[in-house]
Design a protein around this motif. Structure first.
Motif: not given
Length: 257
Positions: A93-95, A117-120, A159-163
Motif C-alpha cells: 500500500i502506497a500513495y 503520503a505518510l499516512h498511506t 514518496m521517497g521520504v515516506a518509504k
C-alpha cells in the motif's frame, strides 16, 4: 509440500496482474497457502477481475488501511471468512499525489499532501499490523514493499521520504512484535512496470539506470523475483530474520558509479 502449506496469508494492494502483490498472491497459492486479498473500496472491482486468473480464486475484501473503523473491523471480517488465525500479512500500500508530491515538486509540496503520503505509505504499515495483531499466529510474518530509501531518487520526492519512514517503522515494528514471535521485513525491488510506477512522472528513466548498472541485469516487466522473495519471507525459511530489508534489484544497490 509447499513453503506455505497450511498457512493463511492476507495480501493487500492487489490491483492488477502486473502488481508485485498479485505475483506474491499467485506464488503463495502455488506454495500451499490460503490467500485473501484486499484493496480500497473504490478499486475492489478491479481487484476482483484481476484475481479471477488465480486458482483457486481467493476471497476479496474491501479494506482502506487509513480508515480506523475498517481496521478495527478487520479481525471480524476475517472471522466471517472462517479465518481465526493469520500467518502472514503483505503490505503493498502506497500513495502520493503525482502532481503535487512527486515529479520534482518537492520544495513546493504542501503539508496536506505530505500527510496523505505518510499516512498511506508509512503509518498504514504499522496500523495494519496492529489491526491483525490479535489473530497473528505465533510465527507469523509481516512483509512490506519499499524502493530503497537510503538514497534519494529523481522524481520520487515525498514518496521517497515516506518509504524512508516505512523502513524505519519496519525496524521498530520488528522490535515491538518480536516478543510475540512475529517477524517484520521489507522487500526492496528494482523498478517494475506496475500501476504505482506509471503514476510517477519520469520514472521510466530508472529502467536505463538499472539496464546499465545492475550486475545481474534487470527485467522491469517481471515481478516474479519480488514475489518469490515475499513468499520466502512469509515462510519459516527465515525464522531468525526480522527488521531487515531484502534487496531484489539485480544487485544495483551494491554498485557505485
Amino acid at each position: 509440500m509447499g513453503l506455505l502449506e497450511g498457512r493463511t496469508i492476507l495480501v493487500t494492494g492487489v490491483t492488477m496482474h502486473t502488481s508485485i502483490a498479485y505475483s506474491a498472491a499467485q506464488i503463495a497459492q502455488a506454495e500451499g497457502a490460503r490467500v485473501i486479498v484486499s484493496n480500497i473500496p473504490r478499486a475492489v472491482g478491479v481487484t476482483r477481475r484481476a484475481v479471477r486468473k488465480l486458482d483457486p480464486v481467493p476471497d476479496v475484501i474491501e479494506l482502506d488501511a487509513t480508515d480506523a473503523e475498517q481496521l478495527a473491523a478487520l479481525p471480524r471480517t476475517l472471522a466471517e471468512l472462517g479465518v481465526e488465525r493469520l500467518d502472514g500479512l503483505v503490505h503493498a500500500i502506497a500513495y502520493a499525489n503525482p502532481e503535487r508530491a512527486l515529479g520534482g515538486a518537492f520544495l513546493e509540496t504542501a503539508w496536506e499532501d505530505v500527510d496523505i503520503a505518510l499516512h498511506t505509505s508509512t503509518y498504514s504499515y504499522v496500523s495494519l499490523a496492529k489491526a491483525v495483531q490479535p489473530v497473528l499466529g505465533p510465527d507469523a510474518s509481516v512483509v512490506g514493499l519499499t524502493f530503497d530509501a537510503t538514497v534519494s531518487w529523481p522524481f520520487y520526492d515525498w514518496m521517497g521520504v515516506a518509504k524512508a519512514g516505512l523502513e524505519s517503522a519496519n525496524r521498530y515494528l520488528a522490535r515491538y512484535l518480536g516478543k510475540d514471535g512475529v517477524r517484520c521485513n521489507l522487500v526492496s525491488a528494482g523498478p517494475l512496470e506496475t500501476l504505482a510506477k506509471k503514476a510517477i512522472p519520469g520514472a521510466a528513466g530508472l529502467n536505463d539506470v538499472w539496464g546499465e548498472r545492475a550486475p545481474l541485469g534487470w527485467d522491469s516487466s517481471d515481478t516474479t523475483a519480488a514475489g518469490k522473495a515475499i513468499v520466502a519471507l512469509l515462510s519459516d525459511w527465515f525464522p531468525a530474520t526480522t527488521g531487515e530489508m531484502i534487496h531484489v534489484d539485480g544487485g544495483l544497490h551494491s554498485t557505485g558509479a
